[in-house]
Design a protein around this motif. Structure first.
Motif, PDB file in Angstrom:
ATOM      1  N   PRO A 287       0.899  -1.005  -0.017  1.00  0.00           N
ATOM      2  CA  PRO A 287       0.062   0.132   0.083  1.00  0.00           C
ATOM      3  C   PRO A 287       0.998   1.267  -0.086  1.00  0.00           C
ATOM      4  O   PRO A 287       2.068   1.313   0.547  1.00  0.00           O
ATOM      5  CB  PRO A 287      -0.773  -0.059   1.483  1.00  0.00           C
ATOM      6  CG  PRO A 287      -0.903  -1.548   1.631  1.00  0.00           C
ATOM      7  CD  PRO A 287       0.777  -2.073   1.176  1.00  0.00           C
TER       8      PRO A 287
ATOM      9  N   ALA B 290       0.568   4.234   1.487  1.00  0.00           N
ATOM     10  CA  ALA B 290       0.594   4.787   2.724  1.00  0.00           C
ATOM     11  C   ALA B 290       1.761   4.174   3.546  1.00  0.00           C
ATOM     12  O   ALA B 290       2.601   4.764   4.327  1.00  0.00           O
ATOM     13  CB  ALA B 290      -0.673   4.671   3.484  1.00  0.00           C
ATOM     14  N   ASP B 291       1.670   2.742   3.533  1.00  0.00           N
ATOM     15  CA  ASP B 291       2.846   2.354   4.318  1.00  0.00           C
ATOM     16  C   ASP B 291       4.437   2.266   3.809  1.00  0.00           C
ATOM     17  O   ASP B 291       5.045   2.749   4.617  1.00  0.00           O
ATOM     18  CB  ASP B 291       2.264   0.538   4.115  1.00  0.00           C
ATOM     19  CG  ASP B 291       1.379   0.038   4.769  1.00  0.00           C
ATOM     20  OD1 ASP B 291       0.141   0.846   4.710  1.00  0.00           O
ATOM     21  OD2 ASP B 291       1.213  -0.723   5.546  1.00  0.00           O
TER      22      ASP B 291
ATOM     23  N   THR C  94      -2.716   8.581   1.953  1.00  0.00           N
ATOM     24  CA  THR C  94      -3.631   7.468   2.344  1.00  0.00           C
ATOM     25  C   THR C  94      -5.110   7.745   1.787  1.00  0.00           C
ATOM     26  O   THR C  94      -5.530   6.703   1.276  1.00  0.00           O
ATOM     27  CB  THR C  94      -3.875   7.775   3.903  1.00  0.00           C
ATOM     28  OG1 THR C  94      -2.367   7.773   4.518  1.00  0.00           O
ATOM     29  CG2 THR C  94      -4.820   6.757   4.380  1.00  0.00           C
ATOM     30  N   LEU C  95      -5.486   8.998   1.415  1.00  0.00           N
ATOM     31  CA  LEU C  95      -6.687   9.240   0.626  1.00  0.00           C
ATOM     32  C   LEU C  95      -6.522   8.687  -0.676  1.00  0.00           C
ATOM     33  O   LEU C  95      -7.647   7.742  -1.173  1.00  0.00           O
ATOM     34  CB  LEU C  95      -6.973  10.638   0.615  1.00  0.00           C
ATOM     35  CG  LEU C  95      -8.185  11.131  -0.115  1.00  0.00           C
ATOM     36  CD1 LEU C  95      -9.546  10.582   0.601  1.00  0.00           C
ATOM     37  CD2 LEU C  95      -8.336  12.522  -0.227  1.00  0.00           C
TER      38      LEU C  95
ATOM     39  N   TYR D  99      -6.517   4.890  -0.700  1.00  0.00           N
ATOM     40  CA  TYR D  99      -8.034   4.285  -0.372  1.00  0.00           C
ATOM     41  C   TYR D  99      -8.931   4.590  -1.621  1.00  0.00           C
ATOM     42  O   TYR D  99      -9.364   3.469  -1.917  1.00  0.00           O
ATOM     43  CB  TYR D  99      -8.680   4.911   0.794  1.00  0.00           C
ATOM     44  CG  TYR D  99      -9.746   4.555   1.162  1.00  0.00           C
ATOM     45  CD1 TYR D  99     -10.139   3.104   1.783  1.00  0.00           C
ATOM     46  CD2 TYR D  99     -10.997   5.293   0.827  1.00  0.00           C
ATOM     47  CE1 TYR D  99     -11.170   2.522   1.965  1.00  0.00           C
ATOM     48  CE2 TYR D  99     -12.343   4.841   1.168  1.00  0.00           C
ATOM     49  CZ  TYR D  99     -12.402   3.538   1.793  1.00  0.00           C
ATOM     50  OH  TYR D  99     -13.806   3.169   2.205  1.00  0.00           O
TER      51      TYR D  99
ATOM     52  N   ASP E 145      -6.916   0.439  -0.592  1.00  0.00           N
ATOM     53  CA  ASP E 145      -5.842   0.445   0.730  1.00  0.00           C
ATOM     54  C   ASP E 145      -6.025   1.350   1.840  1.00  0.00           C
ATOM     55  O   ASP E 145      -6.310   2.479   1.391  1.00  0.00           O
ATOM     56  CB  ASP E 145      -4.294   0.486  -0.004  1.00  0.00           C
ATOM     57  CG  ASP E 145      -4.006  -0.673  -0.712  1.00  0.00           C
ATOM     58  OD1 ASP E 145      -4.699  -1.767  -0.776  1.00  0.00           O
ATOM     59  OD2 ASP E 145      -3.200  -0.442  -1.634  1.00  0.00           O
ATOM     60  N   PHE E 146      -5.945   0.889   3.118  1.00  0.00           N
ATOM     61  CA  PHE E 146      -6.185   1.619   3.982  1.00  0.00           C
ATOM     62  C   PHE E 146      -5.222   1.057   5.278  1.00  0.00           C
ATOM     63  O   PHE E 146      -5.329  -0.346   5.453  1.00  0.00           O
ATOM     64  CB  PHE E 146      -7.546   1.664   4.693  1.00  0.00           C
ATOM     65  CG  PHE E 146      -7.655   2.740   5.787  1.00  0.00           C
ATOM     66  CD1 PHE E 146      -7.920   4.036   5.227  1.00  0.00           C
ATOM     67  CD2 PHE E 146      -7.764   2.416   6.978  1.00  0.00           C
ATOM     68  CE1 PHE E 146      -8.125   5.130   6.069  1.00  0.00           C
ATOM     69  CE2 PHE E 146      -8.116   3.423   7.964  1.00  0.00           C
ATOM     70  CZ  PHE E 146      -8.123   4.945   7.502  1.00  0.00           C
ATOM     71  N   PRO E 147      -4.382   1.984   5.947  1.00  0.00           N
ATOM     72  CA  PRO E 147      -3.587   1.375   6.988  1.00  0.00           C
ATOM     73  C   PRO E 147      -4.425   0.661   8.256  1.00  0.00           C
ATOM     74  O   PRO E 147      -5.292   0.947   8.502  1.00  0.00           O
ATOM     75  CB  PRO E 147      -2.547   2.546   7.441  1.00  0.00           C
ATOM     76  CG  PRO E 147      -3.002   3.681   6.269  1.00  0.00           C
ATOM     77  CD  PRO E 147      -4.361   3.184   5.635  1.00  0.00           C
ATOM     78  N   ASN E 148      -3.476  -0.319   8.608  1.00  0.00           N
ATOM     79  CA  ASN E 148      -3.902  -1.020  10.022  1.00  0.00           C
ATOM     80  C   ASN E 148      -3.787  -0.227  11.173  1.00  0.00           C
ATOM     81  O   ASN E 148      -2.996   0.528  11.080  1.00  0.00           O
ATOM     82  CB  ASN E 148      -3.798  -2.536  10.021  1.00  0.00           C
ATOM     83  CG  ASN E 148      -2.120  -2.492  10.068  1.00  0.00           C
ATOM     84  OD1 ASN E 148      -1.347  -1.646  10.488  1.00  0.00           O
ATOM     85  ND2 ASN E 148      -1.604  -3.770   9.586  1.00  0.00           N
TER      86      ASN E 148
ATOM     87  N   TRP F  60      -0.873   2.889  11.738  1.00  0.00           N
ATOM     88  CA  TRP F  60      -1.381   4.293  12.200  1.00  0.00           C
ATOM     89  C   TRP F  60      -0.527   4.715  13.497  1.00  0.00           C
ATOM     90  O   TRP F  60      -0.045   5.769  13.732  1.00  0.00           O
ATOM     91  CB  TRP F  60      -2.669   4.323  12.385  1.00  0.00           C
ATOM     92  CG  TRP F  60      -3.669   4.673  11.486  1.00  0.00           C
ATOM     93  CD1 TRP F  60      -4.345   3.756  10.818  1.00  0.00           C
ATOM     94  CD2 TRP F  60      -3.589   5.897  10.441  1.00  0.00           C
ATOM     95  NE1 TRP F  60      -5.074   4.301   9.580  1.00  0.00           N
ATOM     96  CE2 TRP F  60      -4.612   5.533   9.488  1.00  0.00           C
ATOM     97  CE3 TRP F  60      -2.688   6.758  10.435  1.00  0.00           C
ATOM     98  CZ2 TRP F  60      -4.629   6.423   8.578  1.00  0.00           C
ATOM     99  CZ3 TRP F  60      -3.020   7.690   9.385  1.00  0.00           C
ATOM    100  CH2 TRP F  60      -4.175   7.621   8.248  1.00  0.00           C
TER     101      TRP F  60
END
Length: 303
Positions: A95, A97-98, A259-260, A263, A268-271, A275
């Motif tokens: 992802p 963001a990761d 992140t936006l 997604y 994809d969204f961080p766990n 965070w």
């Protein structure tokens, strides 16, 4: 414009960078689904070159450079390649963001390089903040490594490459305007990449080779270069209008936009653990920026 009037355009341009820069990652992830990472990396600099030539000509900047600037340009291009290739290789599987959260250890890498290789004064508080920030990165790396394996370490290559890129940009800015700097970095990177990709093709190295994109993937490769050029020009002019101490905290806004976009485009969204790591990295980075401001004020007072 007065000094105060120039601060606001600088902030707006930096926010523009934080919105546009994640589009590099989105386009890279889309392109890398069917195109080797080496080709995506090359595409970035080809697009950047095609975009910068008319801009440099239109603005009337000189085309030449000194021998010193030439050496710095090739060094800047080399570390830019390292940063770009590492991140494209990461987001091919991870992802966005990761990967970006891990790459945000870059301010700590700059401190490390400044302290141990350039003899700069770095106090224990900033060293402690760097250690804490790296621990935050481990919060992101740990679950990512469990899922994606060694790919989760690629963003560390991005952090090292981009830290060196920033330091070389500072050095090169004494010899060259930001507009031709981006042009010359592009053709230097192409000259470095062509033999590397040719060798990669001969040795059949999977991702380190040239393979012509097909269909929509031409567009994604071009968009990597387009977003890179626009975002880096935006940052360059932001730093021209406003001091880095004012703009540096805004850089963390890129985490939210990345992140936006991750997604919206990829789902994809961080766990939760990611965070936590993002929070630790952001807090540590902002603390380092705060200490840099205090150190700058102390130097000014002594002067």
């Amino acid at each position: 414009m007065s000094h105060q009037d120039r601060i606001l355009p600088g902030i707006l341009l930096m926010l523009g960078f934080c919105i546009i820069a994640p589009l590099i990652d989105v386009a890279s992830k889309l392109a890398a689904q069917a195109v080797p990472v080496g080709t995506v990396t090359l595409g970035r600099y080809v697009a950047q070159l095609l975009l910068m030539v008319p801009i440099v000509a239109l603005l009337g900047h000189p085309w030449g450079m000194s021998r010193r600037a030439l050496g710095l340009t090739f060094a800047r291009a080399a570390v830019s390649i390292l940063s770009t290739y590492s991140f494209v290789a990461a987001v091919q599987h991870m992802p966005i963001a990761d990967a970006l959260a891990i790459a945000f250890v870059e301010p700590f890498v700059i401190l490390f390089i400044g302290r141990f290789f350039m003899g700069e004064e770095v106090g224990p508080r900033r060293i402690g903040a760097s250690v804490v920030g790296f621990i935050g990165a481990l919060f992101v790396i740990q679950p990512s490594f469990a899922v994606f394996g060694a790919v989760a370490l690629y963003p560390l290559g991005t952090a090292v490459g981009f830290a060196l890129y920033i330091l070389l940009t500072r050095a090169l800015s004494r010899h060259m305007h930001p507009v031709p700097m981006n042009l010359h970095t592009a053709w230097a990177a192409i000259l470095i990449l062509i033999p590397i990709l040719a060798l990669g093709g001969q040795l059949e190295i999977g991702q380190m080779r040239f393979e012509a994109p097909e269909g929509i993937f031409w567009l994604w490769c071009f968009c990597v270069g387009l977003a890179s050029t626009v975002s880096h020009m935006s940052m360059s002019y932001a730093l021209k209008y406003a001091p880095s101490s004012t703009l540096a905290p805004l850089h963390y806004f890129e985490m939210l936009t990345a992140t936006l976009f991750g997604y919206l485009v990829f789902g994809d969204f961080p766990n939760a653990l990611t965070w936590v790591g993002i929070g630790i990295i952001t807090a540590s980075g902002l603390y380092i920026i705060h200490r840099e401001r205090l150190a700058a004020k102390a130097r000014a007072a002594r002067a």
